[in-house]
Design a protein around this motif. Structure first.
Motif, PDB file in Angstrom:
ATOM      1  N   TYR A  91       5.748  -2.843 -15.137  1.00 40.51           N
ATOM      2  CA  TYR A  91       5.946  -2.723 -13.694  1.00 40.51           C
ATOM      3  C   TYR A  91       6.815  -3.862 -13.175  1.00 40.51           C
ATOM      4  O   TYR A  91       6.656  -5.020 -13.588  1.00 40.51           O
ATOM      5  CB  TYR A  91       4.604  -2.758 -12.955  1.00 40.51           C
ATOM      6  N   LYS A  92       7.693  -3.546 -12.242  1.00 39.82           N
ATOM      7  CA  LYS A  92       8.511  -4.548 -11.571  1.00 39.82           C
ATOM      8  C   LYS A  92       8.335  -4.382 -10.063  1.00 39.82           C
ATOM      9  O   LYS A  92       8.257  -3.267  -9.543  1.00 39.82           O
ATOM     10  CB  LYS A  92       9.990  -4.405 -11.948  1.00 39.82           C
ATOM     11  N   THR A 117      10.844   1.163  -5.267  1.00 39.04           N
ATOM     12  CA  THR A 117      11.821   2.242  -5.147  1.00 39.04           C
ATOM     13  C   THR A 117      11.509   3.431  -6.040  1.00 39.04           C
ATOM     14  O   THR A 117      12.226   4.429  -6.022  1.00 39.04           O
ATOM     15  CB  THR A 117      13.240   1.742  -5.491  1.00 39.04           C
ATOM     16  N   ARG A 118      10.456   3.315  -6.862  1.00 39.45           N
ATOM     17  CA  ARG A 118      10.062   4.357  -7.807  1.00 39.45           C
ATOM     18  C   ARG A 118      11.156   4.624  -8.841  1.00 39.45           C
ATOM     19  O   ARG A 118      11.221   5.693  -9.440  1.00 39.45           O
ATOM     20  CB  ARG A 118       9.671   5.644  -7.066  1.00 39.45           C
ATOM     21  N   THR A 119      12.031   3.649  -9.035  1.00 43.12           N
ATOM     22  CA  THR A 119      13.078   3.758 -10.045  1.00 43.12           C
ATOM     23  C   THR A 119      12.492   3.512 -11.431  1.00 43.12           C
ATOM     24  O   THR A 119      11.686   2.596 -11.614  1.00 43.12           O
ATOM     25  CB  THR A 119      14.193   2.728  -9.784  1.00 43.12           C
ATOM     26  N   VAL A 120      12.896   4.327 -12.396  1.00 46.69           N
ATOM     27  CA  VAL A 120      12.493   4.129 -13.778  1.00 46.69           C
ATOM     28  C   VAL A 120      13.741   3.880 -14.612  1.00 46.69           C
ATOM     29  O   VAL A 120      14.615   4.744 -14.711  1.00 46.69           O
ATOM     30  CB  VAL A 120      11.729   5.345 -14.333  1.00 46.69           C
ATOM     31  N   ALA A 166      16.140  -3.232  -8.010  1.00 49.28           N
ATOM     32  CA  ALA A 166      15.685  -2.276  -9.013  1.00 49.28           C
ATOM     33  C   ALA A 166      16.369  -2.567 -10.353  1.00 49.28           C
ATOM     34  O   ALA A 166      17.567  -2.867 -10.393  1.00 49.28           O
ATOM     35  CB  ALA A 166      15.989  -0.852  -8.565  1.00 49.28           C
ATOM     36  N   PRO A 167      15.636  -2.496 -11.467  1.00 51.65           N
ATOM     37  CA  PRO A 167      16.238  -2.742 -12.777  1.00 51.65           C
ATOM     38  C   PRO A 167      17.136  -1.594 -13.199  1.00 51.65           C
ATOM     39  O   PRO A 167      17.049  -0.475 -12.685  1.00 51.65           O
ATOM     40  CB  PRO A 167      15.024  -2.867 -13.697  1.00 51.65           C
ATOM     41  N   SER A 168      17.999  -1.880 -14.164  1.00 55.21           N
ATOM     42  CA  SER A 168      18.926  -0.888 -14.685  1.00 55.21           C
ATOM     43  C   SER A 168      18.576  -0.549 -16.129  1.00 55.21           C
ATOM     44  O   SER A 168      17.752  -1.222 -16.768  1.00 55.21           O
ATOM     45  CB  SER A 168      20.359  -1.432 -14.637  1.00 55.21           C
ATOM     46  N   THR A 213       0.831  -1.202   0.000  1.00 53.19           N
ATOM     47  CA  THR A 213       0.000   0.000   0.000  1.00 53.19           C
ATOM     48  C   THR A 213       0.864   1.250   0.000  1.00 53.19           C
ATOM     49  O   THR A 213       0.646   2.181  -0.801  1.00 53.19           O
ATOM     50  CB  THR A 213      -0.926   0.013   1.233  1.00 53.19           C
ATOM     51  N   GLU A 214       1.862   1.278   0.852  1.00 54.83           N
ATOM     52  CA  GLU A 214       2.747   2.445   0.940  1.00 54.83           C
ATOM     53  C   GLU A 214       3.528   2.649  -0.353  1.00 54.83           C
ATOM     54  O   GLU A 214       3.645   3.778  -0.850  1.00 54.83           O
ATOM     55  CB  GLU A 214       3.711   2.269   2.116  1.00 54.83           C
ATOM     56  N   SER A 215       4.069   1.557  -0.914  1.00 55.59           N
ATOM     57  CA  SER A 215       4.897   1.693  -2.116  1.00 55.59           C
ATOM     58  C   SER A 215       4.065   2.125  -3.322  1.00 55.59           C
ATOM     59  O   SER A 215       4.519   2.946  -4.139  1.00 55.59           O
ATOM     60  CB  SER A 215       5.628   0.384  -2.417  1.00 55.59           C
TER      61      SER A 215
END
Length: 285
Positions: free
Chosen positions: A146-147, A189-192, A152-154, A95-97
């Motif tokens: 989405y992951k 992590t909200r990484t794109v 986190a992906p690179s 929920t938080e993420s």
């Protein structure tokens, strides 16, 4: 008679690359061998994807943290966790993420497509898949996947991803618009991680898919003739075997070490093992 086009999905192609025996058990054996029960990280991934899909069906007034919390509650899959406490903890974390991830998204701009089916046809294959999200940005289509895993992906992950490239080529043909940008959105992590293909790089990926499909056409035919006596499906033992859903049916895989617990994907970073399992459960039909 012309040779029929080989029907494939990105997950089917990747399953063959990971392990020919797992490919056979997953796609060819009938009856299909019983797979192990669902793991907790799979439950987390499916629930997260469902929430991010259903969020856009909410009216603007309910696109709030409270609205997200309700979607998580109704979408939660309580399978694979160590105990009820772990399940509840992860429900709160998801929920938080998801709330934090959506804070960086324009919630007033509706995506072009959500879990949208796309298709690609060449002279030898037809590939179908379902994309998590398609965005319209300045007249071009952007593929968003989405992951939810621990790592986190690179940018390299986005660049080398065969499914993303095939989705981009398929989306361009479906919508008749340019589609060269692909993005991996890591929700926790909200990484794109993004990459912009060229015409040449997409053509190379399509050729890669055609090459894999050519191998599959050959081994599928061999299986149709010889069944499980076929020698085309030698297992490819690796650390992935400790995560494999069909491990119980593979003596070679069992020798690769003890099986991971149902909740192991939540507790430790293991990118080599999680990649295959997540790709398998996120197959777009």
């Amino acid at each position: 008679m012309p040779t029929p086009l080989y029907p494939a999905s990105p997950s089917r192609l990747l399953a063959w690359l990971d392990c020919p025996r797992r490919y056979r058990m997953q796609y060819l054996d009938r009856p299909k061998p019983e797979a192990r029960s669902q793991r907790a990280h799979t439950s987390v991934g499916i629930a997260t994807h469902n929430v991010l899909r259903d969020f856009w069906d909410l009216p603007q007034s309910r696109r709030t943290p409270e609205g997200v919390a309700e979607l998580v509650r109704t979408s939660w899959i309580d399978v694979g966790f160590r105990d009820p406490e772990q399940s509840a903890s992860w429900r709160a974390r998801v929920t938080e993420s998801v709330v934090d991830y959506l804070r960086q998204v324009d919630r007033h701009r509706q995506p072009l497509g959500l879990e949208r089916a796309v298709a690609l046809r060449t002279d030898s294959i037809t590939v179908t898949g379902r994309v998590d999200r398609l965005d319209d940005r300045d007249g071009t289509v952007v593929v968003v996947d989405y992951k939810t895993g621990r790592q986190a992906p690179s940018e390299d992950d986005a660049r080398t991803s065969l499914p993303l490239a095939l989705y981009a080529a398929g989306a361009a043909r479906v919508f008749r618009r340019p589609c060269v940008r692909v993005e991996l959105h890591h929700v926790p992590t909200r990484t794109v991680a993004a990459y912009e293909h060229t015409t040449e790089s997409l053509e190379r990926k399509i050729a890669e898919a055609e090459s894999i499909a050519g191998d599959l056409r050959r081994v599928d035919a061999d299986f149709a003739e010889r069944g499980i006596e076929s020698l085309s499906f030698t297992p490819r033992p690796s650390p992935l075997c400790t995560w494999c859903d069909f491990r119980a049916h593979c003596p070679e895989g069992q020798q690769m070490g003890p099986e991971k617990s149902d909740w192991a994907g939540l507790e430790a970073v293991d990118p080599s093992g999680l990649r295959s399992s997540v790709e398998s459960i996120e197959e777009k039909p």
